[in-house]
Design a protein around this motif. Sequence first.
Motif, PDB file in Angstrom:
ATOM      1  N   ASP A 100       9.050  20.701  -5.132  1.00  0.00           N
ATOM      2  CA  ASP A 100       9.922  21.559  -4.323  1.00  0.00           C
ATOM      3  C   ASP A 100       9.816  23.011  -4.756  1.00  0.00           C
ATOM      4  OD1 ASP A 100      10.843  19.445  -2.797  1.00  0.00           O
ATOM      5  OD2 ASP A 100      12.575  19.058  -4.082  1.00  0.00           O
ATOM      6  N   GLU A 105       6.287  20.770   1.407  1.00  0.00           N
ATOM      7  CA  GLU A 105       7.224  20.434   2.472  1.00  0.00           C
ATOM      8  C   GLU A 105       7.770  19.025   2.262  1.00  0.00           C
ATOM      9  OE1 GLU A 105       8.211  22.453   4.753  1.00  0.00           O
ATOM     10  OE2 GLU A 105       6.800  24.113   4.476  1.00  0.00           O
ATOM     11  N   GLU A 106       8.981  18.796   2.800  1.00  0.00           N
ATOM     12  CA  GLU A 106       9.603  17.491   2.638  1.00  0.00           C
ATOM     13  C   GLU A 106       8.804  16.402   3.341  1.00  0.00           C
ATOM     14  OE1 GLU A 106      12.326  15.216   0.756  1.00  0.00           O
ATOM     15  OE2 GLU A 106      12.183  17.400   0.647  1.00  0.00           O
ATOM     16  N   ASN A 761       9.440  26.075   1.932  1.00  0.00           N
ATOM     17  CA  ASN A 761       9.680  24.724   2.446  1.00  0.00           C
ATOM     18  C   ASN A 761      11.135  24.481   2.792  1.00  0.00           C
ATOM     19  OD1 ASN A 761      10.677  24.792  -0.122  1.00  0.00           O
ATOM     20  ND2 ASN A 761       9.488  23.080  -0.903  1.00  0.00           N
TER      21      ASN A 761
END
Length: 937
Positions: A100, A105-106, A761
Amino acid sequence: MNNNSSRFGKYIQLRFHNSAVKGAKINEYLLEKSRVVQQDEGERNFHIFYCMLAGISRQDKEIYGLLDPTQYRYLNGRYGTEDMVHAWSEKYAVVSNAMDMVGFEEQEKVDMMTILAGILSLGNIMFEPTDGEMVKVTNKSLGWLKATAGQFGVQDEELLRSLTCTMSMTRGEAIRRFHNQQQAEDARDSIAKVAYGRVFGWIVSKVNELLAPDVDLDVQLSEIGILDIFGFENFAVNRYEQICINLANEQLQYFFNHHIFLMEQKEYKEEGIEWDTINFKDNKPILDLFLTKPFGIFSLLDEQSAFPQATDKTFVDKLNNKFKSHAHFEVVRSHNPLFAVVHYAGKVQYNGSGFLEKNRDTIPASIRGLFINSVTPLLSVLFTATISRTGTLMPRKANLLQAAEDNFNSTRKQSVGAQFRHSLAVLMEKMFAANPHFVRCIKPNGNKQPDQVDSKIVMDQLRYNGLLETIRIRRDGFSWRPSFREFTQRYGILLLKPDLPTNKESCMSILNITELHGWKCGSARLFFKYFHQEELARLLDRLGRAALVLQKNWRAVRCRRRYLALLAEVRRQRQAQREREEREEVEARRQQLLEEERKRRQDAERENKRPVSTPIPLPRTKKPQPRPRSILPGSPKVAPVPRPRSKQFQATPFDNDLDVNSDLAQLVGEFRGEERAKERHTKRRKTIRWFKETQARKVVRNGAFPCWFHGMITRRQAEDLMTDKPMGCFLIRVGQSREGYTLTYRGKDRCRHYLIEMQTNGKYVILGEDRAHSSLPDLVTYHTRVGIKPFMEVLTVACGQTCDQEPDYEELRNLMLSPSLADRGPAPGGEESGPGSERVYLELQRLFIPPSQNTGLEDHGPPGQEDHRPLVLRKVLDRRFRAESGERLDDSRGAEYEDETEAGSKGRLVPRLYPSIRLAMREIQQIQQHFSANQDQ
């Protein structure tokens, strides 16, 4: 966990400008992918699998399709103790937070974890022969096949076809070749290794992309390269990985010899000095044994890998026939495919089993096309990417260049050995162009215990690292070679002459008084043995001790003189002080007598003038004042007098915005007050628009803004709100000149303002912290338990707004609708979030639905009908309608919609084929229960 060596080599390039780091780049070499499918006794798989299984919550395990760790064949049915599992869980949290912080990105993290889960499931697919020439998946493995297909984002029929047969085109006709059981298992394991290797390469490539330096191209960056690579290995059983690792060490040892010995002797010759030839063990013949074309070990390995009928036994036989007379190769008589190589560090016996398969690193021809068309975006990117000559993944390569280099994806032209040789060649080019420094690490014992030294282990490492040879050659050669200037500046004090010229004659004069022997003088520098520097250091120490004696005596004389002068001055001052005190005492006595005489006369005169009658009391000079009405009982309250502003809340040069009077700004023409006010107003409008369009939905919880969120207020306004608040009180406000937030904290003696950064992100990070948060409420919740660095200040009390009915600030009030909606009850979810929560909820819906379709909730119809709302908002609103009306899920829509709603309502990202994964895991559990019941019977 994996004691024998590092699992890959890495070369880190640190780039800096003016002593400030501007970026970094990582190159990885020879990842040991075979560990994914097979581990030796006492070893484990890669750490990430254990950390993932220990750190993921039970709900997320259901999403990714993960079961009990002991069920996975690639983990050998072993897991760990409770303490190990706890440590792995903490390590997983650290890894996830690091991704993170870097900027992953998630959705990328979800896809990555899904692929890793698919690799574990793939290992549980087992095959059995049929009556014909085909093989099939066992009944117990059907669920694992479906789970793997769902996790990879492909159809299970296509995945099975890729595992059990091979399609080829001959003269325009498609020919299908069925695999036997061994070939199907090899295809399964090769898919697991290639998928893991590409995920690993993608992570390295992504980190390099996110950490790329953002500097001007005209700026010249300096660079420090750090090579962290495996050491020489000689185990009980040495396989393909060990021969590659030892080849890398042979190459590094050759570079070490060339840099230390050959270049040193070349310098002797250039300087024109006489020396005895230094004999050292040159390992160039060993490198030729491995790398010579077309008859080196790796060339013959590539040749045998290209033959479909070749085996490990035929490969070893060919090596024995070719190199049986080579001085560094030994033939091993055994039923197993064994051979031995005499390296610079000693003889190593290799087991040739698996050499051809590991060197080919083949995957079924149809797998690449299958994964390119996967619905999982990350898997499609990994197999669309180009593999460079050094084996590096290049996911962002242009299409034209990709087409030109696509031939490197061919098994025949790009084996693992070929990639490794290219990477070594590139690495050597970088090292020969640099100024290297060598750090040799020695492990004192094999038990990882302090204060223990195993002499045999230490000597083996000294021999493997070439340090014994280095020490011998350094002792025989001239290890210290200073220039004339360096030597004169350092040792010129030995002549005790000021302004000594830095030339050869000065050096000779210095050396003549030192009585050193065995040194040489070249044309531009001096050459010394390793012990000469110590003897010169002793001469400097002798002068240093003499200088200390001189300094001591000179300082003693100086201090004695100063002491005597100070003592005489003190005596003179004391005598003058006594004389002054005596004069002052006499003068004071005389003044006292005069004052007593004056008072006596005044008393006599006053006694003569005193009247005979009694005195009359005089009236008061000041009337008593009435009590203030504001403090009388029942009196109306009077506005308090404004107190002066406390110094701790005074404006500072760092205030992000102050309430500037526009009239005053117009009068100050040199500061262009009007233009600055317009510019500030424009920035404010842009920031409010950014907040409404991208952030309001993330801040709102259950339809209302948290009490600690105060919109766009100034630094001074935030400090005024904190004036009478207790320590630990806090609020979060929107920045006025940037797209971000600021956390204001009431400290012990002042307010502190912490900037909250917005990651690319979408994560939130307090500047200076090392933890990323998915939302502002999560950030607040975390720092109510963990203090903010560097003062470790814990958030305790939220600074609420002054008005209870609606938000105080303009940008929050703009998100409200008509007051008539304020009494519709609590926010969705059942929590009391304030009277304005429903209005905020409806206004957020208006913000995130196109204007042409924003006709109110009632106009969208029941949730089952098709509409044009955004998918995420549609699911959330449909679920809310069903919760309010008591409507049950329509059974005709099936379990797939139920699973999607269950996962989507929690606000988390899920794999693309999440319903298929859920169904497959249920089938696996049912099959396991069935087989266990049969075994019990």
